[in-house]
Design an enzyme around this catalytic site. Sequence first.
Site, short mmCIF file in Angstrom:
data_model
loop_
_atom_site.label_atom_id
_atom_site.label_comp_id
_atom_site.label_asym_id
_atom_site.label_seq_id
_atom_site.Cartn_x
_atom_site.Cartn_y
_atom_site.Cartn_z
N HIS A 61 122.68 -39.87 -17.84
CA HIS A 61 121.45 -39.36 -17.18
C HIS A 61 120.64 -40.54 -16.69
CE1 HIS A 61 118.01 -36.27 -16.98
NE2 HIS A 61 117.51 -37.41 -16.50
N HIS A 79 118.15 -42.30 -13.35
CA HIS A 79 117.45 -42.27 -12.06
C HIS A 79 117.54 -43.65 -11.43
CE1 HIS A 79 115.52 -38.36 -12.97
NE2 HIS A 79 115.58 -38.82 -14.22
N LYS A 100 122.02 -30.25 -11.05
CA LYS A 100 120.84 -30.43 -11.91
C LYS A 100 119.83 -29.34 -11.63
CE LYS A 100 118.03 -32.45 -14.75
NZ LYS A 100 117.36 -33.74 -14.65
N HIS A 144 116.90 -29.74 -16.96
CA HIS A 144 115.62 -30.22 -17.46
C HIS A 144 114.99 -29.03 -18.17
CE1 HIS A 144 112.00 -32.89 -17.44
NE2 HIS A 144 111.51 -31.74 -17.86
N HIS A 153 117.92 -34.96 -22.14
CA HIS A 153 116.84 -35.68 -22.83
C HIS A 153 116.06 -34.81 -23.83
CE1 HIS A 153 114.86 -33.82 -19.45
NE2 HIS A 153 115.13 -34.78 -18.61
N ASP A 208 117.86 -41.56 -19.13
CA ASP A 208 116.75 -41.02 -18.35
C ASP A 208 115.84 -42.16 -17.88
OD1 ASP A 208 115.21 -39.13 -17.06
OD2 ASP A 208 113.98 -38.69 -18.83
C1 NCD Z 1 111.88 -38.52 -14.38
C2 NCD Z 1 111.58 -39.22 -13.05
O1 NCD Z 1 110.63 -39.98 -12.96
O2 NCD Z 1 112.34 -38.99 -12.10
N1 NCD Z 1 110.73 -38.65 -15.22
C3 NCD Z 1 110.70 -38.53 -16.58
O3 NCD Z 1 109.63 -38.58 -17.16
N2 NCD Z 1 111.79 -38.35 -17.28
C4 NCD Z 1 112.25 -37.11 -14.14
C5 NCD Z 1 112.82 -36.40 -15.33
O4 NCD Z 1 113.95 -36.66 -15.74
O5 NCD Z 1 112.11 -35.58 -15.92
ZN ZN Z 2 115.59 -37.62 -15.83
#
Ligand code: NCD
Ligand code: ZN
Length: 348
Positions: free
Chosen positions: A14, A16, A100, A137, A175, A248
């Site tokens: 997971h 970003h 997702k 999520h 998460h 995450d």
């Molecule tokens: C994530 C993001 O900033 O893209 N933020 C977070 O707090 N985890 C999005 C997500 O996974 O919820």
């Molecule tokens: Zn995330």
Amino acid sequence: MEKPFFITQPDDWHLHLREGEMLATTVPASARVFARAIVMPNLSSPIVTIDQAKNYKQNIIKHIPASSNFTPLMTLYLTDNIKQQDIITGKTEDIIFACKLYPQGATTNSEFGVTNINKMYPLFAIMERYQIPLLIHAEVNDDKIDIFDRELAFIDKHLIDIINNFPELKIVMEHITTVDAVEFIKEQNHNVAATITAHHLLYNRNHMLAGGIKPHYYCLPILKRSTHQQALIDIATSGHNRFFLGTDSAPHQLDKKQSCCGCAGCFTAPFALELYTEVFAKENKIGQLEKFASFNGADFYGIPRNTAKVKITKKSWQMPDFLDYDNEKFKLLGANETWNWSANIEHH
Ligand code: NCD
Ligand code: ZN
């Protein structure tokens, strides 16, 4: 000095990576020790078509260092209007790995997310038939529900029902942050699993809120009380095969974090394996790290385990404050703290 130990190269289930210039920072940072990563689709313009997924993947690949075997696994962002055919083509042409589900408004860049989960059931049936994992999520976005209770509310309101209706669909509760989620996932069968972040293992809401408000600890789902943190530590270090590593890692520019209305997300990917190792070492469970970081996810998704090794050495070091690109600053979670383990990929 203690002897170093080796684990199979881990994956991040997971992640970003963001987009544009930022990829020059985020991609090498993850590629340093991780072999594969499931890349989240919540860009400012989300990844909702196959062409967007292909294009995003190409942009990521440009930034993979030559010495690395990093493979991004792409996802589609489910919306009320997502096209069934995009999902099927994405899978049959091997462009997407999973879909997702963001409840609309639940987190960063989720404004295009799903408004009515029940209306997605025909699509879940297609995903079940084509064996496309559903990554969730798992928080309700409801003003009437306390932010600390939104994960449990999602289980009760939606997750039980989705699992009951689609027993052959692979589902990952992303998460997780509560003892309730741990207990719930444990009770499910082999098609239901959960990822756990490093920050939810290392910290609880006191770190964020006691003695001053510290926005770099703010993420969603929000950090909970320490009893929940302990339940996450216990399950992650237990070796249970349906819990695995998902950082995450979610960088935001400094001024977007340190703001009157700060963004949710913790930036952990550059040293994530070191952070996880710290947790396992503190629990005297180093022997379980490889399952959590390198085996369980691959086994759950039915793809081969990695073969390269990562060397982990006991050595104290200070995390730098920031990872910069150009003039932007991205504060690292754990910055300026002393960490006791360092990880490096072994090239043969
Ligand atoms: C994530 C993001 O900033 O893209 N933020 C977070 O707090 N985890 C999005 C997500 O996974 O919820
Ligand atoms: Zn995330």
